[in-house]
Design a protein around this motif. Structure first.
Motif, mmCIF file in Angstrom:
data_model
loop_
_atom_site.group_PDB
_atom_site.id
_atom_site.type_symbol
_atom_site.label_atom_id
_atom_site.label_comp_id
_atom_site.label_asym_id
_atom_site.label_seq_id
_atom_site.Cartn_x
_atom_site.Cartn_y
_atom_site.Cartn_z
ATOM 1 N N ILE A 3 1.652 -4.123 13.666
ATOM 2 C CA ILE A 3 2.353 -3.554 12.527
ATOM 3 C C ILE A 3 2.943 -4.687 11.696
ATOM 4 N N CYS A 4 2.674 -4.656 10.411
ATOM 5 C CA CYS A 4 3.202 -5.675 9.501
ATOM 6 C C CYS A 4 4.061 -5.000 8.458
ATOM 7 N N HIS A 5 5.314 -5.332 8.371
ATOM 8 C CA HIS A 5 6.189 -4.775 7.356
ATOM 9 C C HIS A 5 5.968 -5.501 6.043
ATOM 10 N N VAL A 6 5.743 -4.771 4.995
ATOM 11 C CA VAL A 6 5.393 -5.335 3.706
ATOM 12 C C VAL A 6 6.641 -5.799 2.982
ATOM 13 N N SER A 7 6.567 -6.991 2.396
ATOM 14 C CA SER A 7 7.676 -7.461 1.577
ATOM 15 C C SER A 7 7.695 -6.695 0.265
ATOM 16 N N SER A 8 8.839 -6.709 -0.387
ATOM 17 C CA SER A 8 8.956 -5.975 -1.644
ATOM 18 C C SER A 8 8.192 -6.675 -2.743
ATOM 19 N N ALA A 9 7.868 -5.914 -3.809
ATOM 20 C CA ALA A 9 7.107 -6.475 -4.922
ATOM 21 C C ALA A 9 7.830 -7.654 -5.543
ATOM 22 N N ALA A 10 9.157 -7.619 -5.566
ATOM 23 C CA ALA A 10 9.924 -8.691 -6.187
ATOM 24 C C ALA A 10 9.780 -10.009 -5.439
ATOM 25 N N GLN A 11 9.374 -9.964 -4.173
ATOM 26 C CA GLN A 11 9.280 -11.175 -3.369
ATOM 27 C C GLN A 11 7.896 -11.801 -3.384
ATOM 28 N N ASN A 32 1.722 -5.659 -0.140
ATOM 29 C CA ASN A 32 1.362 -7.025 0.206
ATOM 30 C C ASN A 32 0.677 -7.057 1.570
ATOM 31 N N GLU A 33 0.062 -8.194 1.866
ATOM 32 C CA GLU A 33 -0.466 -8.479 3.199
ATOM 33 C C GLU A 33 -1.454 -7.422 3.683
ATOM 34 N N VAL A 34 -2.273 -6.923 2.753
ATOM 35 C CA VAL A 34 -3.378 -6.030 3.116
ATOM 36 C C VAL A 34 -4.614 -6.913 3.175
ATOM 37 N N ALA A 60 -3.662 1.096 7.382
ATOM 38 C CA ALA A 60 -2.962 2.263 6.845
ATOM 39 C C ALA A 60 -1.761 1.746 6.067
ATOM 40 N N VAL A 61 -1.685 2.093 4.790
ATOM 41 C CA VAL A 61 -0.599 1.640 3.916
ATOM 42 C C VAL A 61 0.279 2.847 3.613
ATOM 43 N N ILE A 62 1.578 2.728 3.905
ATOM 44 C CA ILE A 62 2.471 3.882 3.880
ATOM 45 C C ILE A 62 3.647 3.623 2.943
ATOM 46 N N ASP A 63 3.833 4.525 2.005
ATOM 47 C CA ASP A 63 4.995 4.504 1.110
ATOM 48 C C ASP A 63 5.851 5.716 1.465
ATOM 49 N N SER A 64 6.734 5.542 2.445
ATOM 50 C CA SER A 64 7.472 6.681 3.011
ATOM 51 C C SER A 64 8.378 7.362 2.002
ATOM 52 N N GLY A 68 6.725 4.027 -4.987
ATOM 53 C CA GLY A 68 5.712 3.202 -5.609
ATOM 54 C C GLY A 68 5.548 1.832 -4.992
ATOM 55 N N VAL A 69 6.256 1.573 -3.892
ATOM 56 C CA VAL A 69 6.118 0.321 -3.145
ATOM 57 C C VAL A 69 5.958 0.676 -1.667
ATOM 58 N N ALA A 70 4.905 0.179 -1.041
ATOM 59 C CA ALA A 70 4.646 0.523 0.353
ATOM 60 C C ALA A 70 5.717 -0.035 1.276
ATOM 61 N N ASP A 71 6.073 0.743 2.278
ATOM 62 C CA ASP A 71 7.049 0.320 3.280
ATOM 63 C C ASP A 71 6.395 -0.414 4.441
ATOM 64 N N ARG A 72 5.175 0.006 4.788
ATOM 65 C CA ARG A 72 4.500 -0.565 5.952
ATOM 66 C C ARG A 72 3.007 -0.695 5.680
ATOM 67 N N VAL A 73 2.424 -1.735 6.268
ATOM 68 C CA VAL A 73 0.976 -1.874 6.354
ATOM 69 C C VAL A 73 0.634 -1.998 7.832
ATOM 70 N N ILE A 74 -0.145 -1.058 8.329
ATOM 71 C CA ILE A 74 -0.462 -1.021 9.753
ATOM 72 C C ILE A 74 -1.942 -1.312 9.954
ATOM 73 N N ASN A 75 -2.228 -2.250 10.819
ATOM 74 C CA ASN A 75 -3.602 -2.531 11.231
ATOM 75 C C ASN A 75 -3.981 -1.498 12.290
ATOM 76 N N ILE A 76 -4.809 -0.520 11.915
ATOM 77 C CA ILE A 76 -5.094 0.584 12.832
ATOM 78 C C ILE A 76 -6.385 0.400 13.619
#
Length: 365
Positions: A3-11, A32-34, A60-64, A68-76
């Motif tokens: 599981i990789c937590h995505v940084s915010s767009a501003a970063q 990020n990091e997809v 799997a890219v999740i915007d909980s 408009g910004v994903a919270d998590r990117v999961i390598n499934i």
């Protein structure tokens, strides 16, 4: 599972301020990091599943919170054989490897702990050269699968090495009956297609051959009039350019001409008809084209998202939509690869070079 937590767009360190769009349109980083992001498929709840090519993974890219910004990117899934293409149908995720199509049942319930997939199509050619795929289900319910030529330029029937008529074609499979049919032949390497929202006509991109110089042959946007028609490869390119190796004694009139010839080597990958509700009405039914960009042209070409206006089955205009990934010094910092639309009408663009997904929104000026 990683599981990789995505940084915010501003970063993000990407120079997205260089990207230009028509007035009223805004682009931001959705995720990020997809890694090596390619084709995307969106589930009913809004999870964006993303394929890859060299990376061999499915994300799997999740915007909980739906901001408009994903919270998590999961390598499934990982260690797959170029899982570039994927599609969702009836809640199941279909993933294309080079020589087979996998099905992960009820993907929303199982994406964090995937069971073993079912193989729904097997026995496809094993060659990796143009072996990665873009897949989708058509309005007819069939699964459409392109099979690229296993070479830069070659005949793929009647030869000792590549004697398989499925090469350089687009097929469709009826997964219920097991039947398969040719959709198009003479297609060098299609990594994107879609159906016109009104006419349901099948449109696809095709990448032209290399090693004829910087300016020929053109890449192509094509549309199928009759199932199984031949689009020229390896004999003719762009509808009228005879191949110096294979075009002799061939008749140009025997092959279907493109709807649009593009600049040489722009490498059109994902194509997508916009049918959302966010953009201006004039954008409806336009065909958006991800020009991935040239790899060996002296002055690079592509590296942008274009839009084609289609009227009565013909392309009447071809204009830029997003530009700026190509720098003035002939280097590039991003490469658009695939396009899709979210439920709110915003557009997602996958970038397999910068390893991100962009989100395009519109607000009337």
């Amino acid at each position: 599972m990683f599981i990789c937590h995505v940084s915010s767009a501003a970063q993000t360190s990407l120079p997205i301020e260089k990207l230009t769009l028509p007035e009223g349109y805004h682009i931001s980083i959705f995720a990020n990091e997809v890694k090596n992001a390619r084709q995307m498929a969106i589930s009913d709840s809004g999870i964006v599943f993303v394929g890859s090519r060299e990376a061999g993974v499915v994300h799997a890219v999740i915007d909980s919170d739906k901001d408009g910004v994903a919270d998590r990117v999961i390598n499934i899934a990982q260690n797959l054989n170029m899982p570039s293409g994927l599609a969702i149908r009836d809640g199941d995720l279909y993933v294309a490897e080079v020589d087979r199509i996998l099905k992960y049942t009820d993907i929303e319930a199982h994406y964090t702990h995937l069971p073993a997939p079912e193989v729904v199509v097997s026995g496809l050619p094993t060659e990796k050269h143009h072996g990665w795929k873009y897949i989708d289900f058509g309005p007819d319910g069939w699964l459409y699968v392109p099979i690229g030529a296993p070479c830069n330029i070659c005949e793929t029937t009647g030869t000792a090495r590549f004697d398989d008529p499925r090469f350089a074609s687009i097929l469709r499979f009826n997964l219920s009956s097991g039947e398969k049919q040719w959709v198009a032949k003479g297609v060098r390497n299609s990594v994107g297609f879609d159906w016109h929202p009104q006419t349901q006509q099948f449109w696809f991109s095709d990448n032209g051959r290399d090693m004829l110089g910087d300016d020929i042959p053109p890449c192509e946007i094509n549309a199928v009039e009759t199932l199984g028609e031949h689009f020229g490869y390896p004999y003719f390119h762009g509808g009228s350019i005879a191949d110096p190796e294979f075009g002799e004694n061939k008749n140009m009139a025997d092959y279907t001409v493109p709807k649009l010839n593009l600049m040489a080597h722009v490498a059109p990958l994902g194509v997508h008809f916009y049918a959302g509700t966010m953009f201006e009405n004039t954008m409806n039914n336009r065909l958006f084209v991800a020009e991935h960009g040239s790899w060996n042209r002296t002055q690079k070409s592509g590296y942008r998202v274009m839009m084609a206006s289609v009227k009565a089955g013909q392309v009447i205009a071809y204009e830029p939509f997003v530009q700026g990934w190509l720098n003035d010094d002939n280097t590039a910092w991003g490469r658009p690869a695939a396009i899709t639309t979210m439920a709110d009408g915003s557009m997602l663009i996958a970038d397999d070079f910068a390893n991100v997904i962009y989100r395009v929104t519109y607000q009337k000026p």
